[in-house]
Design an enzyme around this catalytic site. Sequence first.
Site, short mmCIF file in Angstrom:
data_model
loop_
_atom_site.label_atom_id
_atom_site.label_comp_id
_atom_site.label_asym_id
_atom_site.label_seq_id
_atom_site.Cartn_x
_atom_site.Cartn_y
_atom_site.Cartn_z
N ASP A 1 0.86 -1.17 0.00
CA ASP A 1 0.00 0.00 0.00
C ASP A 1 0.91 1.23 0.00
O ASP A 1 1.97 1.23 -0.61
CB ASP A 1 -0.93 -0.04 1.21
CG ASP A 1 -2.14 0.87 1.06
OD1 ASP A 1 -2.18 1.68 0.12
OD2 ASP A 1 -3.06 0.78 1.89
N ASP B 1 -0.26 7.33 5.68
CA ASP B 1 -1.61 7.72 5.28
C ASP B 1 -2.40 8.29 6.45
O ASP B 1 -2.27 7.83 7.59
CB ASP B 1 -2.36 6.51 4.71
CG ASP B 1 -1.77 6.00 3.41
OD1 ASP B 1 -0.98 6.75 2.80
OD2 ASP B 1 -2.09 4.87 3.02
N ARG C 1 1.26 10.78 -5.16
CA ARG C 1 0.84 11.03 -3.77
C ARG C 1 2.00 11.47 -2.90
O ARG C 1 2.44 10.77 -2.00
CB ARG C 1 0.15 9.81 -3.16
CG ARG C 1 -1.10 9.39 -3.90
CD ARG C 1 -1.76 8.20 -3.21
NE ARG C 1 -2.88 7.68 -4.00
CZ ARG C 1 -3.58 6.58 -3.70
NH1 ARG C 1 -3.26 5.89 -2.62
NH2 ARG C 1 -4.57 6.19 -4.47
#
Length: 449
Positions: free
Chosen positions: A284, A288, A340
Amino acid sequence: MSLLLLLVVLTFSKCKKGSDAATPENPLTQTDTGVAATSTTSGIKSLQTFRVASDGGYSYRVYELPVSGDSQSQPKVSTMRVFEDGKELGPAHSSAADIRNIGKGRFCHWLTSVYISASDNSDPRTNGRKYTYTLDGSSGSVVQPPVTSPVAPPATSGAIIGYAMVDGKTTGGTGGQTITVTTYSALKNAVSSNTATIIKVSGRITGTGYLNVGSNKTILGMKGSSLEGVGLLVYGTSNVIIRNMTIRNVVTYSNIVIKEGAHHVWVDHCDLSSDRNHGWDYYDGLLDVGNRADYVTLSYNRLHDNNVAMLIGFGDANTNDIGKLRVTVYKNYFYNVSERQPCTRFGTMHVFNNYLQNGSGYGIGVTMGATVRTDNNYFENQHYAIYTDFNSKPGFVSGASTNIYKGSVNKISTAASSWVPTYEYKSELIPAANVPATVMANAGAILNL
């Protein structure tokens, strides 16, 4: 004028015979800045910023080399070697079709032109890399990229800047017991309660999945320590500090996740990584924040070798994040990341003095009505530096003009915002030109704890 005449009479159609013939655009109509060769034949030469034309697909045509290369009658006569940031590309003498459709560094020197592809199929006109060549068979064709003048990094005070100190304070395990852990089970037990505790992590600890971190915790990685295969989950808890941790190769989950209303969290001086060899779904992200999390500061971290490094806001449908996701991101080093760096939905995010290097997708993503202030960041070799035009709707950006964009462009579809955070941060802010040297010297798990 002689160059124009040369370009007019140049044969445009061949790199290999038959169906492999290249059909580049007429260079007289090109306006893109790219690379062109220097005009001497011996030693190490640069493909310098001047003019280049797309040849379709992954192929780019560089004009006006000093000597002729392959031809129909001599398809492998050229001795050209091409290098990208010092690493040799190839195979040489490739067909035009293979360069266009496969790329990956393939090239050919045909007549007085060279058709090249970047090693990762990016655009050599904008990826910021140094392309060099030799025609005399030299093996040392390495032109080093320019070195940023050293900047004496400021001493870090250890004080928390930004949202982790707004509407409350983040103190972690201050006032609690200090313990040292060396095993997975000991670390799991130490982080699980809500009792104020300072936890020092020693040595290499391995595991899988994630560990739930309770409130009122300070987790400190001691020199040389690492957490391998297992991440930290701050799930609905508060007042958490994670510093100097090296966390690698967490499968399925992100290395650190802050979610479900967690608030007042500081992640500082951590080294977070995986790799980009297993596809996009195996790992992943790295760090986050989502699902109504709030008042978070992320500082001086290294995030690298991952496709989707930092996500603030997990989905377009999560409208309950509106009014939450207040996050400060400063002096982090992102490199070898696809996108990101970070990306936010709905949030209010302050991003300053970060160094984003070699991103194949986008740097800062601003979507779903999010508001982001950027101050003095340094973008290098980002396909898009700041990007608003994806997901269901764009967000808003202020301070874009304060950043440095090297080999990077913005794609911002909304009018400039005027938002600036109200907390004090100017004492920590440094000029954008100083960011690469300062961040590389200070980010990551370098603290002597």
